[in-house]
Design a protein around this motif. Structure first.
Motif, mmCIF file in Angstrom:
data_model
loop_
_atom_site.group_PDB
_atom_site.id
_atom_site.type_symbol
_atom_site.label_atom_id
_atom_site.label_comp_id
_atom_site.label_asym_id
_atom_site.label_seq_id
_atom_site.Cartn_x
_atom_site.Cartn_y
_atom_site.Cartn_z
ATOM 1 N N LYS A 200 17.190 64.867 12.477
ATOM 2 C CA LYS A 200 18.109 63.847 11.963
ATOM 3 C C LYS A 200 18.884 63.193 13.107
ATOM 4 O O LYS A 200 19.072 61.974 13.142
ATOM 5 C CB LYS A 200 19.073 64.480 10.960
ATOM 6 C CG LYS A 200 20.007 63.489 10.302
ATOM 7 C CD LYS A 200 20.905 64.169 9.280
ATOM 8 C CE LYS A 200 21.851 63.154 8.640
ATOM 9 N NZ LYS A 200 22.763 63.799 7.658
ATOM 10 N N PHE A 201 19.323 64.020 14.065
ATOM 11 C CA PHE A 201 20.056 63.491 15.215
ATOM 12 C C PHE A 201 19.184 62.528 16.019
ATOM 13 O O PHE A 201 19.632 61.452 16.414
ATOM 14 C CB PHE A 201 20.530 64.641 16.109
ATOM 15 C CG PHE A 201 21.144 64.200 17.403
ATOM 16 C CD1 PHE A 201 22.492 63.859 17.470
ATOM 17 C CD2 PHE A 201 20.378 64.094 18.557
ATOM 18 C CE1 PHE A 201 23.059 63.425 18.665
ATOM 19 C CE2 PHE A 201 20.936 63.664 19.758
ATOM 20 C CZ PHE A 201 22.286 63.333 19.801
ATOM 21 N N LEU A 202 17.918 62.903 16.263
ATOM 22 C CA LEU A 202 17.015 62.059 17.040
ATOM 23 C C LEU A 202 16.732 60.736 16.329
ATOM 24 O O LEU A 202 16.669 59.680 16.963
ATOM 25 C CB LEU A 202 15.700 62.797 17.306
ATOM 26 C CG LEU A 202 15.783 63.997 18.263
ATOM 27 C CD1 LEU A 202 14.436 64.711 18.322
ATOM 28 C CD2 LEU A 202 16.208 63.562 19.658
ATOM 29 N N GLU A 203 16.579 60.798 15.016
ATOM 30 C CA GLU A 203 16.328 59.572 14.259
ATOM 31 C C GLU A 203 17.523 58.632 14.334
ATOM 32 O O GLU A 203 17.366 57.413 14.456
ATOM 33 C CB GLU A 203 16.006 59.920 12.801
ATOM 34 C CG GLU A 203 14.627 60.568 12.632
ATOM 35 C CD GLU A 203 14.306 60.905 11.215
ATOM 36 O OE1 GLU A 203 13.109 60.978 10.883
ATOM 37 O OE2 GLU A 203 15.246 61.111 10.408
ATOM 38 N N GLU A 204 18.729 59.185 14.266
ATOM 39 C CA GLU A 204 19.935 58.354 14.383
ATOM 40 C C GLU A 204 20.079 57.792 15.791
ATOM 41 O O GLU A 204 20.471 56.637 15.968
ATOM 42 C CB GLU A 204 21.163 59.174 14.006
ATOM 43 C CG GLU A 204 21.232 59.558 12.536
ATOM 44 C CD GLU A 204 22.414 60.461 12.234
ATOM 45 O OE1 GLU A 204 23.094 60.894 13.196
ATOM 46 O OE2 GLU A 204 22.655 60.735 11.035
ATOM 47 N N LYS A 205 19.728 58.607 16.774
ATOM 48 C CA LYS A 205 19.882 58.186 18.172
ATOM 49 C C LYS A 205 18.904 57.076 18.541
ATOM 50 O O LYS A 205 19.291 56.093 19.212
ATOM 51 C CB LYS A 205 19.658 59.389 19.108
ATOM 52 C CG LYS A 205 19.752 59.053 20.578
ATOM 53 C CD LYS A 205 19.551 60.296 21.441
ATOM 54 C CE LYS A 205 19.613 59.950 22.908
ATOM 55 N NZ LYS A 205 19.422 61.151 23.782
ATOM 56 N N TYR A 206 17.645 57.200 18.131
ATOM 57 C CA TYR A 206 16.629 56.261 18.583
ATOM 58 C C TYR A 206 16.373 55.089 17.632
ATOM 59 O O TYR A 206 15.521 54.244 17.915
ATOM 60 C CB TYR A 206 15.324 57.007 18.849
ATOM 61 C CG TYR A 206 15.412 57.907 20.055
ATOM 62 C CD1 TYR A 206 15.523 57.375 21.330
ATOM 63 C CD2 TYR A 206 15.404 59.299 19.926
ATOM 64 C CE1 TYR A 206 15.624 58.196 22.446
ATOM 65 C CE2 TYR A 206 15.496 60.124 21.033
ATOM 66 C CZ TYR A 206 15.608 59.557 22.286
ATOM 67 O OH TYR A 206 15.707 60.373 23.378
ATOM 68 N N THR A 207 17.096 55.025 16.528
ATOM 69 C CA THR A 207 16.957 53.872 15.639
ATOM 70 C C THR A 207 18.136 52.929 15.738
ATOM 71 O O THR A 207 18.229 51.944 15.020
ATOM 72 C CB THR A 207 16.809 54.322 14.169
ATOM 73 O OG1 THR A 207 17.894 55.206 13.816
ATOM 74 C CG2 THR A 207 15.478 55.026 13.954
ATOM 75 N N LYS A 208 19.056 53.232 16.676
ATOM 76 C CA LYS A 208 20.217 52.361 16.879
ATOM 77 C C LYS A 208 19.777 51.067 17.548
ATOM 78 O O LYS A 208 18.933 51.071 18.433
ATOM 79 C CB LYS A 208 21.273 53.066 17.727
ATOM 80 C CG LYS A 208 21.989 54.187 16.991
ATOM 81 C CD LYS A 208 23.042 54.814 17.870
ATOM 82 C CE LYS A 208 23.779 55.930 17.143
ATOM 83 N NZ LYS A 208 24.802 56.581 17.987
#
Length: 208
Positions: A200-208
């Protein structure tokens, strides 16, 4: 894209959707290689150091007179041609090996490695890292249950931070904060383990 989630007993407990924009990226080996090499170079430290003739200890007096001795002319015992003299073009500890990495390129390469790990079956998602006790023996049992038979990188999320100490003494297991996940560590490991919270953290980080 559906991905299996396991618990630390090695049992499949559910399937979750992961972003294809992060875990379904086509891999460009040349780009990944460039970023890997750059990250490796940025960690390199220059330790070898030689002294120039002006830095060598010794007398500044001319060893003998210029003419009449029959010996070759010389003006200093620090002469690079002499034993214990200065070194010409030797390694210096101020050398900079670092390379600049474009931020967008680095992000893209990271997503490529994550996608490659998933496609090759080397990315494993666990529900969390919580064990009965925060002890190495319980984490070692989990490693066996998950069949992690080679060098493994475990990306730890904020919720599982206190369980990192249980991983420290395990052979071939390296842990890293998920926010510091990088190509160098991922490619130096056979398997990559990430928790649901980490995904979840990676998805939030790389979809910004």
């Amino acid at each position: 894209m559906k991905v299996v989630v396991k618990d630390l007993a090695g049992k499949e407990i559910e399937k979750i959707d992961v972003s294809e924009d992060i875990f379904g990226v086509a891999v460009d080996d040349e780009l990944v290689s460039q970023v890997y090499t750059a990250q490796y170079a940025n960690k390199r430290q220059s330790k070898a150091h030689t002294k120039k003739r002006g830095e060598v200890r010794g007398s500044t007096k001319k060893p003998w007179k210029q003419k009449g001795t029959g010996r070759a002319r010389t003006g200093s015992v620090k002469n690079p041609l002499w034993r214990s003299g200065g070194i010409v073009f030797g390694p210096r500890n101020n050398r900079n090996y670092s390379r600049k990495i474009n931020k967008k390129v680095s992000r893209l390469a990271t997503m490529m490695v994550l996608s490659g790990k998933l496609n090759d079956g080397e990315l494993m998602i666990v529900n969390n890292y919580k064990t009965e006790e925060n002890k190495t023996k319980f984490m070692a049992k989990a490693v066996n249950n998950l069949k992690l038979t080679a060098k493994t990188l475990m990306a730890v999320d904020k919720e599982s931070e206190k369980f990192r100490t249980a991983m420290n003494n395990l052979k071939d297991i390296k842990n890293i904060d998920v926010k510091n996940l990088n190509i160098l560590d991922m490619l130096n490991s056979k398997y990559l383990v990430i928790s649901k919270a980490g995904i979840k953290f990676l998805e939030e980080k790389y979809t910004k």
